[in-house]
Design an enzyme around this catalytic site. Structure first.
Site, PDB file in Angstrom:
ATOM      1  N   ARG A 155      11.791  38.855  61.297  1.00 35.67           N
ATOM      2  CA  ARG A 155      11.659  38.256  59.965  1.00 35.67           C
ATOM      3  C   ARG A 155      11.838  39.279  58.861  1.00 35.67           C
ATOM      4  O   ARG A 155      12.588  39.087  57.911  1.00 35.67           O
ATOM      5  CB  ARG A 155      10.263  37.622  59.819  1.00 35.67           C
ATOM      6  CG  ARG A 155      10.159  36.201  60.299  1.00 35.67           C
ATOM      7  CD  ARG A 155       8.765  35.682  59.992  1.00 35.67           C
ATOM      8  NE  ARG A 155       7.772  36.434  60.733  1.00 35.67           N
ATOM      9  CZ  ARG A 155       7.194  36.006  61.867  1.00 35.67           C
ATOM     10  NH1 ARG A 155       7.453  34.814  62.328  1.00 35.67           N
ATOM     11  NH2 ARG A 155       6.317  36.764  62.498  1.00 35.67           N
ATOM     12  N   ARG A 225       5.174  50.734  61.617  1.00 36.54           N
ATOM     13  CA  ARG A 225       3.929  51.390  62.032  1.00 36.54           C
ATOM     14  C   ARG A 225       4.228  52.872  62.186  1.00 36.54           C
ATOM     15  O   ARG A 225       5.290  53.256  62.690  1.00 36.54           O
ATOM     16  CB  ARG A 225       3.418  50.828  63.355  1.00 36.54           C
ATOM     17  CG  ARG A 225       2.712  49.496  63.251  1.00 36.54           C
ATOM     18  CD  ARG A 225       1.386  49.583  62.485  1.00 36.54           C
ATOM     19  NE  ARG A 225       0.668  48.318  62.412  1.00 36.54           N
ATOM     20  CZ  ARG A 225       0.780  47.436  61.419  1.00 36.54           C
ATOM     21  NH1 ARG A 225       1.576  47.674  60.390  1.00 36.54           N
ATOM     22  NH2 ARG A 225       0.071  46.315  61.441  1.00 36.54           N
ATOM     23  N   GLU A 254      -3.509  56.909  60.203  1.00 36.71           N
ATOM     24  CA  GLU A 254      -3.964  56.579  58.847  1.00 36.71           C
ATOM     25  C   GLU A 254      -5.475  56.614  58.767  1.00 36.71           C
ATOM     26  O   GLU A 254      -6.129  56.181  59.712  1.00 36.71           O
ATOM     27  CB  GLU A 254      -3.471  55.171  58.463  1.00 36.71           C
ATOM     28  CG  GLU A 254      -1.978  55.118  58.295  1.00 36.71           C
ATOM     29  CD  GLU A 254      -1.459  53.732  57.917  1.00 36.71           C
ATOM     30  OE1 GLU A 254      -2.226  52.949  57.337  1.00 36.71           O
ATOM     31  OE2 GLU A 254      -0.291  53.452  58.196  1.00 36.71           O
ATOM     32  N   HIS A 272       0.357  52.692  52.739  1.00 42.75           N
ATOM     33  CA  HIS A 272       0.462  51.399  53.447  1.00 42.75           C
ATOM     34  C   HIS A 272       0.307  50.218  52.478  1.00 42.75           C
ATOM     35  O   HIS A 272      -0.609  49.390  52.639  1.00 42.75           O
ATOM     36  CB  HIS A 272      -0.569  51.324  54.573  1.00 42.75           C
ATOM     37  CG  HIS A 272      -0.173  50.372  55.678  1.00 42.75           C
ATOM     38  ND1 HIS A 272      -0.499  50.579  56.996  1.00 42.75           N
ATOM     39  CD2 HIS A 272       0.532  49.193  55.672  1.00 42.75           C
ATOM     40  CE1 HIS A 272      -0.034  49.583  57.737  1.00 42.75           C
ATOM     41  NE2 HIS A 272       0.596  48.726  56.954  1.00 42.75           N
ATOM     42  N   ALA A 274       2.938  47.995  51.688  1.00 43.34           N
ATOM     43  CA  ALA A 274       4.091  47.076  51.741  1.00 43.34           C
ATOM     44  C   ALA A 274       3.705  45.636  51.415  1.00 43.34           C
ATOM     45  O   ALA A 274       4.456  44.924  50.753  1.00 43.34           O
ATOM     46  CB  ALA A 274       4.764  47.156  53.096  1.00 43.34           C
TER      47      ALA A 274
END
Ligand code: DGY
Length: 306
Positions: A155, A225, A254, A272, A274
C-alpha cells in the site's frame, strides 16, 4: 466492565470511543515509552492492551493479564510476538490503510529534503554562510528523470510510486511479479525507498554488499523499520561516500540513533514521524479503539493480523 491499558497518550477521540462503549480505560502519559516493569505492572487485570510500536509484547506480557486482544497502535506488528499471542488465543490487530497517504507524503518530503539538501541549506544559512547567490551553491540532485527503486510495493510503496511519477521519476520495484532482483534494483536506482515490513527475511536487508552495489550518487530513504538497514554500515557508507545521502525516519534501536549518523550532514534524521499528521493519528487511534471494542464485545475484529 472490560478494562484496557493504553501505553501512551493517543488521540482523545479514540479514548472517547472506548469509554462510550463501556470500556474502563487506563491511559498512561509521558514523553518516554512505557518501561518493561511499568507495562508488566499496569497490564495486570486488563482484558485488552493498546500498545505502541515501541512496546515489546511477548510471552511474559501476555501472561501478566487475562488478555483477549492486543490492538497495536501501528500497522507494523514486529513489536508483537504473534506466535506467542496465537498460542494463548489472544487476537492481535493493527491499523492498516489509514497511514498510507501520510507515510507516502513524508517519504516524498525525505526524497526532496535529501535530493535538494534542504536541512543542510537551512543550517548553512542560519550559520551565516550565505554571502549571496552563486551558481555552485548547494547543488543537489533532480527527482525529475531519476529512477526510484521501491523495495516493498504494498500500500505505502504504491502510494509513493504514484507521487514520484508525478515528479517525473521512473519507478522500478523489487517485489511482485514485475519485480527485479534486489541486486539489480540497487545498481539501477538513483533513489531507493524502503517500504517492506520488518521480518526475519528483511532484517538488515540493506547491508554492506547492498550499499556498495548502489550508485555513488544514490540516495537511500527508510520510512519502514530501522532494522531493515544495517545502520553502522550505513553510517560508514555515508561518511566514505559509497552513496550520496540518506533520509531516515526509523532506527533499529529507537529512540537511540547510531552516534556516527548524528555527525554527518548528508543524512536527514527524523523521529519516526511518517504517520504524524493530526488526521492520520486520529484515524489510527480510532481504528485501534474499534478493534478493541469489537473483540471485547464478542464481535470479529475489523483488522486482525493473521
Ligand atoms: C506504523 O504504524 O507501523 C508506523 O511505523 C507508524 O508511523
Amino acid at each position: 466492565m472490560p478494562r484496557v491499558l493504553i501505553t501512551q497518550a493517543i488521540d482523545p477521540a479514540a479514548v472517547t470511543l472506548l469509554r462510550d462503549a463501556g470500556v474502563e480505560v487506563e491511559q498512561r502519559q509521558g514523553p518516554a515509552p512505557i518501561t518493561r516493569s511499568e507495562l508488566l505492572r499496569l497490564v495486570a487485570g486488563c482484558d485488552g492492551l493498546l500498545p505502541m510500536l515501541t512496546d515489546r509484547i511477548d510471552g511474559p506480557v501476555l501472561d501478566a493479564a487475562p488478555l483477549k486482544v492486543v490492538s497495536n497502535h501501528a500497522v507494523g506488528v514486529d513489536n508483537v510476538d504473534l506466535a506467542a499471542a496465537a498460542e494463548r488465543s489472544i487476537i492481535v490487530t493493527n491499523t492498516p490503510g489509514v497511514l498510507t497517504e501520510a507515510t507516502a507524503e513524508l517519504t516524498m518530503a525525505l526524497l526532496l529534503a535529501t535530493a535538494r539538501r534542504i536541512v543542510e541549506a537551512d543550517h548553512f544559512l542560519r550559520a551565516g554562510g550565505y554571502q549571496g547567490w552563486r551558481p555552485t551553491l548547494l547543488r543537489g540532485a533532480d527527482l525529475d528523470g531519476a529512477v526510484l527503486g521501491i523495495v516493498g510495493m504494498g500500500r505505502i510503496g504504491s502510494a509513493v510510486a504514484r507521487r514520484a511519477e508525478a515528479f517525473g521519476m521512473t519507478i522500478i520495484e523489487s517485489s511482485g511479479d514485475r519485480g527485479l532482483p534486489l541486486s539489480e534494483l540497487l545498481t539501477r536506482a538513483d533513489f531507493v525507498s524502503l517500504h517492506c515490513p520488518l521480518t526475519a527475511d528483511t532484517h538488515h536487508l540493506i547491508g554492506e554488499p547492498e550499499l556498495r552495489a548502489m550508485k555513488s550518487s544514490a540516495i537511500l530513504i527508510n520510512t519502514a523499520r530501522g532494522a531493515v538497514v544495517d545502520e553502522e554500515t550505513l553510517a560508514q557508507a555515508l561518511a566514505e561516500r559509497w552513496i550520496a545521502a540518506a533520509g531516515l525516519d526509523v532506527f533499529e534501536h529507537e529512540p537511540a540513533v547510531v552516534p556516527k549518523l548524528l555527525e554527518l550532514d548528508n543524512v536527514v534524521l527524523l523521529p519516526h514521524i511518517a504517520s504524524a499528521t493530526t488526521r492520520c493519528r486520529r484515524r489510527m487511534g480510532e481504528l485501534a479503539a474499534g478493534n478493541l471494542v469489537a473483540v471485547l464485545t464478542g464481535r470479529p475484529a475489523p483488522n486482525p493480523v493473521t
